[in-house]
Design a protein around this motif. Structure first.
Motif, PDB file in Angstrom:
ATOM      1  N   PRO A   1       0.818  -1.213   0.000  1.00 20.12           N
ATOM      2  CA  PRO A   1       0.000   0.000   0.000  1.00 20.12           C
ATOM      3  C   PRO A   1       0.853   1.265   0.000  1.00 20.12           C
ATOM      4  O   PRO A   1       1.971   1.266   0.523  1.00 20.12           O
ATOM      5  N   ILE A   2       0.283   2.322  -0.582  1.00 18.05           N
ATOM      6  CA  ILE A   2       0.981   3.597  -0.676  1.00 18.05           C
ATOM      7  C   ILE A   2      -0.075   4.708  -0.716  1.00 18.05           C
ATOM      8  O   ILE A   2      -1.227   4.435  -1.068  1.00 18.05           O
ATOM      9  N   VAL A   3       0.320   5.909  -0.330  1.00 16.20           N
ATOM     10  CA  VAL A   3      -0.684   6.963  -0.156  1.00 16.20           C
ATOM     11  C   VAL A   3      -0.383   8.129  -1.089  1.00 16.20           C
ATOM     12  O   VAL A   3       0.741   8.630  -1.131  1.00 16.20           O
ATOM     13  N   ILE A   4      -1.406   8.541  -1.863  1.00 12.47           N
ATOM     14  CA  ILE A   4      -1.272   9.636  -2.828  1.00 12.47           C
ATOM     15  C   ILE A   4      -2.043  10.835  -2.279  1.00 12.47           C
ATOM     16  O   ILE A   4      -3.236  10.717  -1.979  1.00 12.47           O
ATOM     17  N   LYS A   5      -1.388  11.979  -2.145  1.00 13.10           N
ATOM     18  CA  LYS A   5      -2.046  13.152  -1.558  1.00 13.10           C
ATOM     19  C   LYS A   5      -1.909  14.371  -2.473  1.00 13.10           C
ATOM     20  O   LYS A   5      -0.796  14.720  -2.880  1.00 13.10           O
ATOM     21  N   ALA A   6      -3.045  15.009  -2.743  1.00  9.86           N
ATOM     22  CA  ALA A   6      -2.990  16.283  -3.451  1.00  9.86           C
ATOM     23  C   ALA A   6      -2.279  17.295  -2.556  1.00  9.86           C
ATOM     24  O   ALA A   6      -2.486  17.294  -1.336  1.00  9.86           O
TER      25      ALA A   6
ATOM     26  N   GLY B   1      -2.639  20.608  -2.374  1.00  5.61           N
ATOM     27  CA  GLY B   1      -3.437  21.733  -1.855  1.00  5.61           C
ATOM     28  C   GLY B   1      -4.687  21.316  -1.117  1.00  5.61           C
ATOM     29  O   GLY B   1      -4.971  20.123  -0.945  1.00  5.61           O
ATOM     30  N   LEU B   2      -5.459  22.318  -0.685  1.00  8.12           N
ATOM     31  CA  LEU B   2      -6.702  22.062   0.041  1.00  8.12           C
ATOM     32  C   LEU B   2      -7.726  21.455  -0.918  1.00  8.12           C
ATOM     33  O   LEU B   2      -8.028  22.023  -1.955  1.00  8.12           O
ATOM     34  N   ALA B   3      -8.255  20.279  -0.555  1.00  6.02           N
ATOM     35  CA  ALA B   3      -9.172  19.587  -1.462  1.00  6.02           C
ATOM     36  C   ALA B   3     -10.411  19.098  -0.724  1.00  6.02           C
ATOM     37  O   ALA B   3     -11.038  18.120  -1.129  1.00  6.02           O
ATOM     38  N   ALA B   4     -10.760  19.780   0.348  1.00  6.27           N
ATOM     39  CA  ALA B   4     -12.002  19.494   1.093  1.00  6.27           C
ATOM     40  C   ALA B   4     -12.173  18.006   1.394  1.00  6.27           C
ATOM     41  O   ALA B   4     -13.236  17.432   1.176  1.00  6.27           O
ATOM     42  N   GLY B   5     -11.117  17.389   1.882  1.00  6.46           N
ATOM     43  CA  GLY B   5     -11.210  15.995   2.310  1.00  6.46           C
ATOM     44  C   GLY B   5     -11.174  14.978   1.174  1.00  6.46           C
ATOM     45  O   GLY B   5     -11.228  13.781   1.399  1.00  6.46           O
ATOM     46  N   LYS B   6     -11.033  15.440  -0.089  1.00  3.99           N
ATOM     47  CA  LYS B   6     -11.040  14.497  -1.213  1.00  3.99           C
ATOM     48  C   LYS B   6      -9.635  14.275  -1.763  1.00  3.99           C
ATOM     49  O   LYS B   6      -9.460  13.596  -2.769  1.00  3.99           O
ATOM     50  N   GLY B   7      -8.649  14.844  -1.120  1.00  5.54           N
ATOM     51  CA  GLY B   7      -7.312  14.872  -1.700  1.00  5.54           C
ATOM     52  C   GLY B   7      -6.395  13.730  -1.302  1.00  5.54           C
ATOM     53  O   GLY B   7      -5.244  13.716  -1.699  1.00  5.54           O
ATOM     54  N   VAL B   8      -6.875  12.763  -0.529  1.00  5.39           N
ATOM     55  CA  VAL B   8      -5.999  11.677  -0.072  1.00  5.39           C
ATOM     56  C   VAL B   8      -6.541  10.332  -0.549  1.00  5.39           C
ATOM     57  O   VAL B   8      -7.697  10.014  -0.321  1.00  5.39           O
ATOM     58  N   VAL B   9      -5.703   9.575  -1.228  1.00  2.00           N
ATOM     59  CA  VAL B   9      -6.083   8.222  -1.644  1.00  2.00           C
ATOM     60  C   VAL B   9      -5.119   7.238  -0.998  1.00  2.00           C
ATOM     61  O   VAL B   9      -3.913   7.277  -1.248  1.00  2.00           O
ATOM     62  N   VAL B  10      -5.658   6.397  -0.118  1.00  2.84           N
ATOM     63  CA  VAL B  10      -4.851   5.335   0.488  1.00  2.84           C
ATOM     64  C   VAL B  10      -4.991   4.133  -0.441  1.00  2.84           C
ATOM     65  O   VAL B  10      -6.012   3.456  -0.441  1.00  2.84           O
ATOM     66  N   ALA B  11      -3.978   3.922  -1.282  1.00  2.00           N
ATOM     67  CA  ALA B  11      -4.072   2.897  -2.330  1.00  2.00           C
ATOM     68  C   ALA B  11      -3.572   1.561  -1.799  1.00  2.00           C
ATOM     69  O   ALA B  11      -2.432   1.451  -1.347  1.00  2.00           O
ATOM     70  N   GLN B  12      -4.453   0.568  -1.874  1.00  2.00           N
ATOM     71  CA  GLN B  12      -4.066  -0.778  -1.408  1.00  2.00           C
ATOM     72  C   GLN B  12      -3.266  -1.520  -2.478  1.00  2.00           C
ATOM     73  O   GLN B  12      -2.527  -2.449  -2.158  1.00  2.00           O
ATOM     74  N   THR B  13      -3.437  -1.097  -3.736  1.00  2.00           N
ATOM     75  CA  THR B  13      -2.712  -1.747  -4.834  1.00  2.00           C
ATOM     76  C   THR B  13      -2.019  -0.664  -5.665  1.00  2.00           C
ATOM     77  O   THR B  13      -2.432   0.510  -5.642  1.00  2.00           O
ATOM     78  N   THR B  14      -1.003  -1.071  -6.423  1.00  2.00           N
ATOM     79  CA  THR B  14      -0.322  -0.088  -7.262  1.00  2.00           C
ATOM     80  C   THR B  14      -1.280   0.404  -8.363  1.00  2.00           C
ATOM     81  O   THR B  14      -1.198   1.554  -8.774  1.00  2.00           O
ATOM     82  N   ALA B  15      -2.230  -0.451  -8.788  1.00  2.00           N
ATOM     83  CA  ALA B  15      -3.201  -0.019  -9.811  1.00  2.00           C
ATOM     84  C   ALA B  15      -4.011   1.167  -9.299  1.00  2.00           C
ATOM     85  O   ALA B  15      -4.211   2.160 -10.020  1.00  2.00           O
ATOM     86  N   GLU B  16      -4.461   1.089  -8.037  1.00  2.00           N
ATOM     87  CA  GLU B  16      -5.209   2.214  -7.451  1.00  2.00           C
ATOM     88  C   GLU B  16      -4.330   3.464  -7.370  1.00  2.00           C
ATOM     89  O   GLU B  16      -4.797   4.578  -7.592  1.00  2.00           O
ATOM     90  N   ALA B  17      -3.075   3.257  -7.030  1.00  2.00           N
ATOM     91  CA  ALA B  17      -2.158   4.394  -6.913  1.00  2.00           C
ATOM     92  C   ALA B  17      -1.962   5.062  -8.276  1.00  2.00           C
ATOM     93  O   ALA B  17      -2.009   6.289  -8.392  1.00  2.00           O
ATOM     94  N   HIS B  18      -1.775   4.241  -9.312  1.00  2.00           N
ATOM     95  CA  HIS B  18      -1.593   4.802 -10.660  1.00  2.00           C
ATOM     96  C   HIS B  18      -2.840   5.587 -11.082  1.00  2.00           C
ATOM     97  O   HIS B  18      -2.748   6.662 -11.668  1.00  2.00           O
ATOM     98  N   ALA B  19      -4.027   5.037 -10.758  1.00  2.00           N
ATOM     99  CA  ALA B  19      -5.274   5.714 -11.135  1.00  2.00           C
ATOM    100  C   ALA B  19      -5.391   7.060 -10.413  1.00  2.00           C
ATOM    101  O   ALA B  19      -5.819   8.065 -11.006  1.00  2.00           O
ATOM    102  N   ALA B  20      -4.985   7.083  -9.136  1.00  2.00           N
ATOM    103  CA  ALA B  20      -5.071   8.342  -8.367  1.00  2.00           C
ATOM    104  C   ALA B  20      -4.114   9.387  -8.944  1.00  2.00           C
ATOM    105  O   ALA B  20      -4.449  10.574  -9.052  1.00  2.00           O
ATOM    106  N   ILE B  21      -2.923   8.943  -9.353  1.00  2.00           N
ATOM    107  CA  ILE B  21      -1.942   9.862  -9.955  1.00  2.00           C
ATOM    108  C   ILE B  21      -2.510  10.454 -11.248  1.00  2.00           C
ATOM    109  O   ILE B  21      -2.457  11.668 -11.477  1.00  2.00           O
ATOM    110  N   ASP B  22      -3.107   9.588 -12.072  1.00  2.00           N
ATOM    111  CA  ASP B  22      -3.676  10.078 -13.329  1.00  2.00           C
ATOM    112  C   ASP B  22      -4.831  11.043 -13.079  1.00  2.00           C
ATOM    113  O   ASP B  22      -4.957  12.062 -13.762  1.00  2.00           O
ATOM    114  N   ALA B  23      -5.672  10.718 -12.079  1.00  2.00           N
ATOM    115  CA  ALA B  23      -6.810  11.592 -11.785  1.00  2.00           C
ATOM    116  C   ALA B  23      -6.322  12.985 -11.392  1.00  2.00           C
ATOM    117  O   ALA B  23      -6.886  13.998 -11.807  1.00  2.00           O
TER     118      ALA B  23
END
Ligand code: AMP
Ligand code: GLY
Length: 438
Positions: free
Chosen positions: A144-149, A151-173
């Motif tokens: 697991p790895i954590v992707i964080k925007a 700046g201020l993102a009203a609680g939507k800026g943190v993705v705790v990715a359990q898989t690298t696929a989720e992490a890649h998707a969060a980076i692209d988003a």
């Protein structure tokens, strides 16, 4: 003295409620406040003023014109916009961090660089603006790895990715599709930390700190910590995970190095400082994030337990005398249950009439957040509607009392968790010795 509270949520209702009980406060103005203050449940000496919290010049004009003796800021947006700098430049007394200091919350990259520079325990990380480099980093570190925007993102800026696929998707988003706009144009990628979270909030006068009682939030929407992240669905204080040893370590290893490190960097930190902690199985605390304000809903149980005069603490803080004051706490546990509107957190419905609401009592207070008084009728006006907060001799007793009152609140579409306090109760069951108070 007249005091002004800036904000509209449950945190601000609790601040106003507590200040209205201060012997030297003649009037509490809440801008823009909510239906709770409007209908008098803050106290007879409180009222709302219809001001836009992002229009900081208008707020300063109002404070100057209405002889406001002290202003307290609830949410991060006016702090990040420089409300404290502006008030100070006009000779108006205000408690909060200046804009430069508020970067501890408004930029995750700033906070991480600061922590690294000053040896403050936090997860290993790197910052990226380039998606290809970010993807390569995730491949190297794994999940697991954590992707964080950043700046201020009203609680939507943190993705705790359990898989690298989720992490890649969060980076692209964030970096490719710009889903979070400017806030996500830069991302912090950090190692996943295991453990239990706690909120550790202090008041800082720039040099000295006064620790508030510990607390624990419940960020997920559904029972058992499932479902989407929210602003917080309930909280209690104290948090048994913050033992006296953990408490001392957090002050020594995180809070004091932060306040002194900011001063050394030439950015004095004044205001509430909130460290979101992850405490591992060995009791080692690490910083997940800083907020430059009080937590919501943590403030509601914390202030229900505060026996000291909040005005006096705030005055000591503004005058740089926090070393000369102590805060006194109710020994009981306080526990707050958030009742949210239909559709929260994605698309909260507004305008549902509140058809039943129990009266406040000595051991139970209903703090309003997303409520509004329309022609004498209380209606919902936001995602989190109430925090029903109660005191009890144990977590279980506070929980029972809070849920008794929750059952008497009625509006269409209401949703709440039924297990606020479960970690503290579970911990008690495993560990028979009474948890230390903090
Ligand atoms: P933040 O806004 O940075 O506090 O992140 C929101 C939530 O994401 C936190 O309350 C944690 O539950 C989770 N989180 C953030 N960073 C980490 C991390 N490094 N390891 C594990 N969980 C994390
Ligand atoms: N309850 C979490 C926060 O206020 O950020």
């Amino acid at each position: 003295m007249k005091v002004l509270v800036i904000g509209a949520g449950g945190r601000e209702h609790a601040l106003a409620w507590k200040l209205a009980r201060s012997p030297r406060v003649t009037l509490v103005l809440v801008a823009p406040g909510n239906g709770g203050t409007a209908r008098g449940s803050t106290g007879p000496s409180a009222r709302i003023v219809n001001l836009d919290i992002t229009d900081i010049a208008q707020l300063a004009d109002y404070a100057a014109a209405h002889d406001v003796g002290l202003t307290v800021v609830g949410p991060e947006a006016p702090l990040a916009a420089g409300v404290v700098d502006l008030f100070r430049s006009r000779g108006l007394r205000i408690f909060g961090p200046a804009q430069a200091a508020a970067q501890l919350e408004s930029s995750k990259d700033f906070a991480k660089r600061f922590m690294k520079r000053h040896g403050i325990p936090t997860a290993e990380y790197e910052t990226f603006t380039d998606a290809a480099a970010a993807h390569a980093y995730v491949e190297r570190r794994g999940a697991p790895i954590v992707i964080k925007a950043d700046g201020l993102a009203a609680g939507k800026g943190v993705v705790v990715a359990q898989t690298t696929a989720e992490a890649h998707a969060a980076i692209d988003a964030m970096l490719v599709d710009n889903r979070l706009g400017g806030a996500g144009a830069r991302v912090v990628i950090e190692d996943f930390l295991a453990g239990e979270e706690a909120s550790f909030i202090v008041m800082s006068d720039g040099q000295h700190v006064l620790a508030l009682a510990s607390s624990q939030d419940h960020k997920r929407l559904l029972d058992g910590d499932r479902g989407p992240n929210t602003g917080g669905m309930g909280a209690y204080s104290p948090a048994p995970i913050v033992t006296p040893t953990v408490h001392a370590r957090v002050l020594r290893e995180i809070i004091l190095p932060t306040v002194h490190g900011m001063a050394a960097d030439g950015i004095e930190y004044t205001g509430f400082l909130y460290a979101g902690l992850m405490i591992d199985a060995e009791g080692n605390p690490r910083t997940l994030e800083f907020n430059c304000r009080l937590g919501d809903p943590e403030t509601q149980p914390i202030l229900l337990r505060l026996k000291s005069d909040l005005l006096e603490l705030l005055e000591h803080a503004i005058d740089g005398r926090l070393d000369q004051v102590e805060a006194e706490w109710d020994r009981r546990t306080a526990l707050g249950v958030v009742i949210a509107a239909a559709g929260y957190p994605d698309a909260p419905r507004k305008g549902d009439p509140v058809t039943a609401l129990p009266a406040d009592s000595d051991d139970c207070v209903i703090f309003h957040a997303g409520t509004q008084l329309v022609d004498g009728q209380l209606v919902t006006s936001g995602g989190r509607v109430f925090t029903v907060t109660a005191l009890g001799d144990s977590v279980r007793a506070a929980q029972r009392r809070a849920y008794e009152a929750v059952a008497q609140v009625r509006f269409a579409g209401q949703q709440y968790r039924t297990d606020i306090g479960h970690r503290a109760i579970g911990r008690r069951a495993v560990n028979k010795t009474a948890p230390p108070r903090g």
